[in-house]
Design a protein around this motif. Structure first.
Motif, short mmCIF file in Angstrom:
data_model
loop_
_atom_site.label_atom_id
_atom_site.label_comp_id
_atom_site.label_asym_id
_atom_site.label_seq_id
_atom_site.Cartn_x
_atom_site.Cartn_y
_atom_site.Cartn_z
N PRO A 81 30.69 -39.83 11.80
CA PRO A 81 30.70 -38.36 11.75
C PRO A 81 32.09 -37.79 12.00
N PHE A 82 32.47 -36.80 11.19
CA PHE A 82 33.77 -36.16 11.39
C PHE A 82 33.87 -35.57 12.78
N GLU A 83 32.78 -35.04 13.27
CA GLU A 83 32.78 -34.44 14.61
C GLU A 83 33.18 -35.47 15.67
N LEU A 84 32.72 -36.71 15.50
CA LEU A 84 33.05 -37.76 16.46
C LEU A 84 34.54 -38.12 16.39
N LEU A 85 35.09 -38.16 15.18
CA LEU A 85 36.53 -38.42 15.05
C LEU A 85 37.34 -37.34 15.77
N ASP A 86 36.92 -36.09 15.60
CA ASP A 86 37.61 -34.98 16.28
C ASP A 86 37.41 -35.05 17.79
N GLN A 87 36.22 -35.48 18.21
CA GLN A 87 35.94 -35.55 19.65
C GLN A 87 36.78 -36.62 20.34
N ILE A 88 36.91 -37.79 19.73
CA ILE A 88 37.68 -38.85 20.39
C ILE A 88 39.15 -38.45 20.50
N ARG A 89 39.67 -37.78 19.46
CA ARG A 89 41.04 -37.28 19.57
C ARG A 89 41.12 -36.19 20.63
#
Length: 356
Positions: A81-89
């Motif tokens: 999920p794109f949201e997860l990529l943004d969250q880890i950053r």
């Protein structure tokens, strides 16, 4: 002292221990370390179509070409999920930018133990300084390393608890990236005409680490590197970076800057992959440069064998006419050598070449 503290303290010149030897320094243009390369001359972008079977042959061909020519490639439609990529950053950036140093230091890693979990700046063993002149030069980088797989290594209590969702995000990201790595190993195997499970069977159970790296702005980027030239020691690395950019891959005798792609994942082949494929696919030599204006963040997820696993070229890829090019190595011995001698390009994998 951590690199971020040096940078934010307003120093005008970098301390001597961060200055690279002249032959390792990046080129400069207007006081910024930049290399201008076009989209056509950059790491391939491959749509994996959610790893759907209907597109598998086409995707395998593209991945095989990228592995042979670059040792690296971006993937889209990977299912994370794109949201997860943004969250880890986001949680990583919050730890470095919003957390006081005294609180960060509560999670400090053991400086005398290589690849220990936690917050640190220096990755090599102390004895490396006596063995290789380049290893005494420090990287312009702080990092937090998380031991995430197998689950027996995962201890979220050793990870930051701020922001409040930090531990949850890292654990979720770990699980998602493991699935992607497994699917990629299957595609890479098939691209060589091997059974789907061949490379994953050779690697065995994943030992996964997630390293969030923070590269502060540097007053003299033309003298430093955020991360010195190296190839990763394990099997496969999955990396995302922010919009700033600074990762470079060495190809055709020059350094090429990898353009940031916010929701793509960069796949980097590591040294054990080169051994297993008997050199048909080579690990990617890469480094990180710095800049004087903006800090940079990346998240690298390493998938490695257990230290007891012995790695050698796949029997299906060797014959009388195509003998093994690499000596068998126990992965734990390889790791110990890497951290003791230091990376220095690809010298550790090259040391395993037969009759070289």
């Amino acid at each position: 002292m951590r690199v971020q503290s040096l940078s934010e303290g307003g120093i005008a010149e970098v301390p001597a221990q961060y200055i690279q030897p002249p032959e390792e320094r990046p080129p400069i243009s207007d006081n910024l370390t930049v290399i201008d390369n076009s989209d056509e001359d950059n790491v391939p972008m491959i749509d994996v179509f959610g790893f759907a079977s209907e597109q598998r042959d086409t995707v395998c061909k593209l991945i095989g070409d990228a592995c042979a020519q670059w040792g690296a490639f971006h993937i889209t439609n990977h299912g994370v999920p794109f949201e997860l990529l943004d969250q880890i950053r986001g949680v990583g950036l919050s730890f470095f930018k919003d957390c006081p140093v005294k609180d960060k230091l509560k999670y400090a890693c053991d400086p005398n133990s290589p690849a220990s979990q936690g917050y640190g700046s220096k990755m090599l063993r102390p004895e490396a300084e006596a063995e290789a002149e380049t290893s005494t030069v420090l990287d312009w980088r702080d990092y937090f390393d998380h031991h995430t797989l197998p689950l027996s290594r995962r201890d979220p209590s050793r990870w930051p608890h701020f922001p409040s969702n930090y531990r949850q995000v890292v654990a979720h990201y770990s699980d998602e990236l493991k699935l992607v790595a497994q699917k990629l190993l299957g595609l890479i195997s098939e691209s060589l005409g091997l059974p789907t499970s061949c490379i994953e069977d050779a690697v065995g159970e994943f030992y996964q680490n997630i390293t969030i790296s923070y590269y502060p702005a540097c007053p003299q980027p033309h003298l430093t590197l955020g991360l010195q030239s190296h190839s990763d020691m394990g099997a496969i690395t999955l990396l995302i970076q922010d919009h700033v950019g600074g990762l470079q891959i060495f190809k055709d005798s020059r350094w090429i800057t990898v353009h940031p792609q916010s929701h793509a994942i960069l796949v980097i082949l590591a040294d054990q992959m080169e051994i297993i494929t008997n050199g048909k696919y080579r690990s990617a030599q890469h480094r990180a440069i710095t800049n004087s204006s903006s800090p940079r963040l990346s998240v690298a997820t390493f998938h490695d064998p257990a230290k007891t696993v012995k790695i050698s070229p796949a029997s299906e890829l060797t014959s009388n006419s195509s003998p093994p090019k690499y000596r068998e190595v126990k992965y734990g011995d390889y790791v110990s050598s890497w951290y003791t001698k230091g990376p220095k390009g690809k010298r550790n994998i090259d040391a395993l070449l037969i009759n070289c």
